[in-house]
Design a protein around this motif. Structure first.
Motif, mmCIF file in Angstrom:
data_model
loop_
_atom_site.group_PDB
_atom_site.id
_atom_site.type_symbol
_atom_site.label_atom_id
_atom_site.label_comp_id
_atom_site.label_asym_id
_atom_site.label_seq_id
_atom_site.Cartn_x
_atom_site.Cartn_y
_atom_site.Cartn_z
ATOM 1 N N ASP B 299 -125.286 -18.950 47.487
ATOM 2 C CA ASP B 299 -126.134 -17.751 47.558
ATOM 3 C C ASP B 299 -127.038 -17.785 48.810
ATOM 4 O OD1 ASP B 299 -125.068 -16.897 45.125
ATOM 5 O OD2 ASP B 299 -126.580 -18.017 44.009
ATOM 6 N N GLU B 300 -126.619 -18.562 49.789
ATOM 7 C CA GLU B 300 -127.357 -18.686 51.052
ATOM 8 C C GLU B 300 -128.813 -19.118 50.815
ATOM 9 O OE1 GLU B 300 -126.437 -15.565 53.844
ATOM 10 O OE2 GLU B 300 -124.382 -15.374 53.093
ATOM 11 N N ALA B 301 -128.980 -19.959 49.770
ATOM 12 C CA ALA B 301 -130.326 -20.377 49.363
ATOM 13 C C ALA B 301 -131.029 -21.177 50.449
ATOM 14 C CB ALA B 301 -130.237 -21.202 48.069
ATOM 15 N N ILE B 302 -130.353 -22.201 50.946
ATOM 16 C CA ILE B 302 -130.980 -23.037 51.983
ATOM 17 C C ILE B 302 -130.343 -22.690 53.322
ATOM 18 C CG2 ILE B 302 -131.306 -25.396 52.836
ATOM 19 C CD1 ILE B 302 -132.780 -25.511 50.375
ATOM 20 N N ARG B 303 -131.179 -22.439 54.300
ATOM 21 C CA ARG B 303 -130.704 -22.075 55.639
ATOM 22 C C ARG B 303 -131.053 -23.229 56.574
ATOM 23 N NH1 ARG B 303 -128.885 -17.142 57.436
ATOM 24 N NH2 ARG B 303 -129.314 -16.583 59.610
ATOM 25 N N TYR B 304 -130.064 -24.029 56.878
ATOM 26 C CA TYR B 304 -130.298 -25.228 57.692
ATOM 27 C C TYR B 304 -130.440 -24.870 59.166
ATOM 28 C CZ TYR B 304 -128.533 -27.837 53.634
ATOM 29 O OH TYR B 304 -128.349 -28.362 52.382
ATOM 30 N N PRO B 305 -131.289 -25.598 59.894
ATOM 31 C CA PRO B 305 -131.291 -25.459 61.350
ATOM 32 C C PRO B 305 -129.973 -26.027 61.901
ATOM 33 C CG PRO B 305 -133.258 -26.641 60.564
ATOM 34 C CD PRO B 305 -132.302 -26.562 59.421
ATOM 35 N N ILE B 306 -129.354 -25.293 62.791
ATOM 36 C CA ILE B 306 -128.096 -25.744 63.399
ATOM 37 C C ILE B 306 -128.285 -25.810 64.902
ATOM 38 C CG2 ILE B 306 -125.636 -25.231 63.730
ATOM 39 C CD1 ILE B 306 -125.669 -23.807 61.049
ATOM 40 N N ARG B 307 -128.013 -26.976 65.484
ATOM 41 C CA ARG B 307 -128.170 -27.172 66.931
ATOM 42 C C ARG B 307 -126.805 -27.369 67.570
ATOM 43 N NH1 ARG B 307 -133.105 -25.390 66.438
ATOM 44 N NH2 ARG B 307 -134.335 -26.653 65.008
ATOM 45 N N THR B 308 -126.667 -26.828 68.784
ATOM 46 C CA THR B 308 -125.430 -27.051 69.535
ATOM 47 C C THR B 308 -125.814 -27.463 70.950
ATOM 48 O OG1 THR B 308 -125.115 -24.926 70.625
ATOM 49 C CG2 THR B 308 -124.550 -25.033 68.296
ATOM 50 N N GLU B 309 -124.815 -27.882 71.714
ATOM 51 C CA GLU B 309 -125.109 -28.264 73.099
ATOM 52 C C GLU B 309 -125.233 -27.044 74.006
ATOM 53 O OE1 GLU B 309 -122.084 -31.122 74.064
ATOM 54 O OE2 GLU B 309 -122.832 -32.481 72.506
ATOM 55 N N ARG B 310 -125.027 -25.860 73.432
ATOM 56 C CA ARG B 310 -125.075 -24.642 74.240
ATOM 57 C C ARG B 310 -126.260 -23.763 73.854
ATOM 58 N NH1 ARG B 310 -119.677 -24.341 76.392
ATOM 59 N NH2 ARG B 310 -118.217 -25.539 75.128
ATOM 60 N N ASP B 311 -127.294 -24.372 73.264
ATOM 61 C CA ASP B 311 -128.393 -23.572 72.710
ATOM 62 C C ASP B 311 -129.180 -22.783 73.757
ATOM 63 O OD1 ASP B 311 -127.673 -24.132 70.187
ATOM 64 O OD2 ASP B 311 -129.248 -25.593 69.782
ATOM 65 N N GLY B 312 -129.055 -23.121 75.023
ATOM 66 C CA GLY B 312 -129.719 -22.328 76.048
ATOM 67 C C GLY B 312 -129.019 -21.001 76.325
ATOM 68 N N ASP B 313 -127.765 -20.876 75.914
ATOM 69 C CA ASP B 313 -126.985 -19.665 76.215
ATOM 70 C C ASP B 313 -127.383 -18.499 75.297
ATOM 71 O OD1 ASP B 313 -125.810 -21.417 77.916
ATOM 72 O OD2 ASP B 313 -123.864 -21.478 76.909
ATOM 73 N N ASP B 314 -126.903 -17.305 75.625
ATOM 74 C CA ASP B 314 -127.178 -16.142 74.782
ATOM 75 C C ASP B 314 -126.626 -16.373 73.366
ATOM 76 O OD1 ASP B 314 -128.427 -14.812 76.791
ATOM 77 O OD2 ASP B 314 -126.709 -13.544 77.322
ATOM 78 N N MET B 315 -127.374 -15.843 72.417
ATOM 79 C CA MET B 315 -126.996 -16.016 71.011
ATOM 80 C C MET B 315 -126.550 -14.685 70.434
ATOM 81 S SD MET B 315 -127.994 -19.208 70.339
ATOM 82 C CE MET B 315 -129.258 -20.177 69.524
ATOM 83 N N GLU B 316 -125.662 -14.734 69.464
ATOM 84 C CA GLU B 316 -125.313 -13.556 68.672
ATOM 85 C C GLU B 316 -125.084 -13.990 67.233
ATOM 86 O OE1 GLU B 316 -123.137 -10.257 71.534
ATOM 87 O OE2 GLU B 316 -121.930 -11.451 70.160
ATOM 88 N N PRO B 317 -125.478 -13.132 66.281
ATOM 89 C CA PRO B 317 -125.283 -13.506 64.875
ATOM 90 C C PRO B 317 -123.794 -13.622 64.548
ATOM 91 C CG PRO B 317 -126.418 -11.377 65.062
ATOM 92 C CD PRO B 317 -126.092 -11.816 66.446
ATOM 93 N N CYS B 318 -123.442 -14.607 63.737
ATOM 94 C CA CYS B 318 -122.058 -14.749 63.308
ATOM 95 C C CYS B 318 -122.006 -15.233 61.869
ATOM 96 C CB CYS B 318 -121.298 -15.701 64.235
ATOM 97 S SG CYS B 318 -122.081 -17.284 64.417
ATOM 98 N N VAL B 319 -120.821 -15.111 61.294
ATOM 99 C CA VAL B 319 -120.573 -15.668 59.971
ATOM 100 C C VAL B 319 -120.204 -17.134 60.164
ATOM 101 C CG1 VAL B 319 -119.136 -15.516 57.901
ATOM 102 C CG2 VAL B 319 -119.699 -13.433 59.172
ATOM 103 N N ILE B 320 -120.732 -18.011 59.322
ATOM 104 C CA ILE B 320 -120.354 -19.423 59.394
ATOM 105 C C ILE B 320 -119.633 -19.791 58.101
ATOM 106 C CG2 ILE B 320 -121.140 -21.792 59.741
ATOM 107 C CD1 ILE B 320 -123.592 -20.788 61.126
ATOM 108 N N ALA B 321 -118.482 -20.423 58.248
ATOM 109 C CA ALA B 321 -117.676 -20.763 57.075
ATOM 110 C C ALA B 321 -117.139 -22.181 57.188
ATOM 111 C CB ALA B 321 -116.523 -19.779 56.914
ATOM 112 N N GLY B 322 -116.707 -22.702 56.044
ATOM 113 C CA GLY B 322 -116.147 -24.043 55.984
ATOM 114 C C GLY B 322 -114.639 -24.054 56.188
ATOM 115 N N PRO B 323 -114.027 -25.257 56.145
ATOM 116 C CA PRO B 323 -112.632 -25.416 56.544
ATOM 117 C C PRO B 323 -111.620 -25.273 55.418
ATOM 118 C CG PRO B 323 -113.582 -27.563 56.172
ATOM 119 C CD PRO B 323 -114.658 -26.560 55.862
ATOM 120 N N THR B 324 -112.063 -25.050 54.178
ATOM 121 C CA THR B 324 -111.094 -25.058 53.081
ATOM 122 C C THR B 324 -110.456 -23.693 52.886
ATOM 123 O OG1 THR B 324 -112.666 -24.413 51.369
ATOM 124 C CG2 THR B 324 -112.507 -26.775 51.869
ATOM 125 N N CYS B 325 -109.341 -23.698 52.149
ATOM 126 C CA CYS B 325 -108.633 -22.457 51.806
ATOM 127 C C CYS B 325 -109.298 -21.785 50.615
ATOM 128 C CB CYS B 325 -107.188 -22.775 51.468
ATOM 129 S SG CYS B 325 -106.195 -23.175 52.891
#
Lengths: 377, 377
Positions: B299-325
């Motif tokens: 239910d999107e209860a906890i929203r974790y901070p997510i860091r990448t090596e490209r965090d200085g670049d422009d951002m856009e909202p996206c859906v994040i999903a896991g690897p399972t079927c």
């Protein structure tokens, strides 16, 4: 749904703690029913539903093919006796090194739903067959699929053209009408989409051969469901309607429909209590919950039949919850579940229709509880 | 929140696959902060938050006590060097044979919230100390507790009288204001309830000694949270307000607050795609999802901070999903997550604040994927 063999096993073996017992005779009957219902379709068992080695061995011996979600599942299918050409790597989200590993193992059929995935397959499995998953609406399923998998049909055309350009064999399209699909005509609009993709690619000289019609075949929980035969008739009628006499090869991927009704979870009542003296409802706590294998009760999506030795007694609705210190570990609360008033601590309960999507969903050790054990008989 | 030690570990060890890395220095700092914030309260670490042996050993050496949800957790705490009198069996839902086993191991403090549970403790752990959990409303918590645990205060009085009658030591009351509680005054109304239970029992000659103020202390995810010191001040003020100069013994049970910010999950981008050419949003698929340890995104209860090596670049909202079927294996969709536009397949991402409630929630082998590995440094 608790077969005599399962009852005998539980009575004689008396396994300690919650466990799943799977009756292979039921799996065999389900396989035969699919075989007869759709005699021209190849059956690819969705290994993720229940990867117990005995189940995979039985299905391999019966001639089943296997839909695998990961390299580990591919290895399990191979270990069970399936040859690599009977395996589909059906996950649209694969690491390139996993594609390469599958290709090394001899697997030559891969799912894609994006240009990026096509590029990975072209690099890691040159010349392999690919099918593109198309988004469907999934209306009517009790465990609805989201937009997570697939792309719109027009993009599927582009993806398959791109695969062809990169030297892959653009082999077909797939879709999934949604798990636990109880409408037999749910496949019709997806097959119409599939036909349109076939037609558009044919105009560009690319001739697809296969439609992967996915899974979605239900297990009987509390409500009656159509028979495999009824699904077969409806699906075959839709194939004829959209493809005429030029029928493609077809694949079905039953998972829940193959093993769901073959399994029963034996659990125990740990506590029956109320929250106040005038609480109208009892809380029944079992030694299995959402984190011990019953993850599909999330949002109370799947309502399992629950049997007790006191089922002749008066029933009253109650809340059913699991044994962990997690407040989300409640199975049925919004829609309470009728259980015998006489039900008490230590009673055994049988949770039926739990052969699919239980053991593997089980948490490693949440709250220190062991994962769900399975016995295949 | 990714410490230099965690960065060094990831850079030098380059572990394959998704994994959690926990920095023990952060755990030590958290313990010290709780120690200073509530110097008169005994700390009972909630083992279920993260039972890695190195974490338990560190906390045992620092003098922590342990709140355990099962016999397995009790055994882990003992193995880490805690003596049995430093252990509380804090689950209100226990099999009688597990109570007996804990009692054999020397544990003498048990949670109850019903007459039935009191009877089990009286039979299996005669003479033990019990505390009764009281229902609170949990308002203000990001991961809300349901009504699953506890009973109303009036019933708690009856339960503790009954425990006394059955020869147990009615020792205190407990409550839980809700996990990830960000309001420092949330403990106030529960402490008022606790005081009323103390007073009613005193009239019957039963003198409670202890208030177990539970957990609920938050980890900093994306929003700032109050400091341990602020919680300590507010809680101490409420204790004074309700108990005056006759302060009871108190217990706190931090889990998330002790280890949440000590851990970082290293994951990898498996696919970035769109569902159609005109799709406004990207789908970013990681090699970890809801079934690989991130269950608290339910239910999107906890929203974790997510860091990448490209965090200085422009951002856009996206859906994040896991690897399972599994179509439910989507982390953030209703409330999309901004990630760099340049993010691409193979990129490493760091999911921060994941030291609590991740590894043990991980599924055994869903889709054939391994459970989340942990490294404690």
């Amino acid at each position: 749904m608790t077969t005599a063999r399962i009852r005998d096993f539980l009575r004689t073996r008396r396994p300690e703690g919650p466990c799943l017992v799977v009756d292979l005779d039921v799996v065999r009957n389900n396989y035969t029913a699919f075989r007869h219902a759709l005699p021209d379709s190849a059956i690819y068992y969705a290994v993720k539903a229940n990867p117990e080695p005995e189940i995979l061995k039985l299905l391999a011996s019966l001639g089943s093919n296997f839909d695998c979600a990961s390299v580990a599942e591919i290895q399990m299918a191979l270990a069970a006796g399936a040859t690599a050409e009977r395996i589909s790597f059906g996950n649209t989200i694969k690491k390139e090194r996993d594609i390469a590993r599958a290709f090394e193992l001899g697997v030559g059929l891969f799912a894609v739903d994006s240009h990026e995935e096509v590029e990975k397959v072209a690099r890691a499995a040159p010349g392999a067959r690919v099918f593109c998953r198309v988004l469907t609406d999934g209306e009517g399923a009790e465990w609805p699929l989201s937009r997570k998998f697939g792309c719109v049909p027009q993009m599927a055309v582009d993806v398959l053209v791109y695969a062809h350009q990169l030297g892959l064999e653009s082999y077909g399209v797939s879709f999934h009408v949604g798990s636990q699909m109880t409408k037999v005509d749910a496949w019709d609009s997806a097959l119409a989409d599939a036909k349109r993709v076939f037609a558009q690619l044919a105009k560009q000289g690319i001739f697809l051969q296969m439609v992967n019609m996915g899974g979605g075949f239900p297990t009987r929980y509390l409500r009656d469901i159509p028979s495999a035969e009824e699904y077969g008739k409806a699906i075959f009628a839709s194939l004829r309607k959209h493809f005429g006499n030029n029928l493609p090869k077809t694949i079905i991927e039953p998972g829940r429909g193959m093993v769901g009704n073959a399994g029963v979870i034996k659990a125990e009542v740990v506590l029956v209590s109320k929250k106040s003296d005038n609480d109208e409802h009892r809380w029944v706590f079992l030694d299995i919950g959402k984190f011990g294998g019953l993850a599909e009760t999330m949002d109370e999506a799947i309502r399992y039949p629950i049997r007790t030795e006191r089922d002749g007694d008066d029933m009253e609705p109650c809340v059913i919850a699991g044994p962990t210190c997690d407040s989300a570990d409640v199975l049925y609360e919004k829609n309470m579940y009728p259980l015998p008033i006489t039900l008490t601590v230590g009673d055994e309960v049988l949770i039926e229709g739990t052969g699919a999507y239980t053991t593997t969903y089980s948490a490693v050790a949440f709250n220190g509880f062991d994962p769900l054990k399975a016995y295949v008989i």
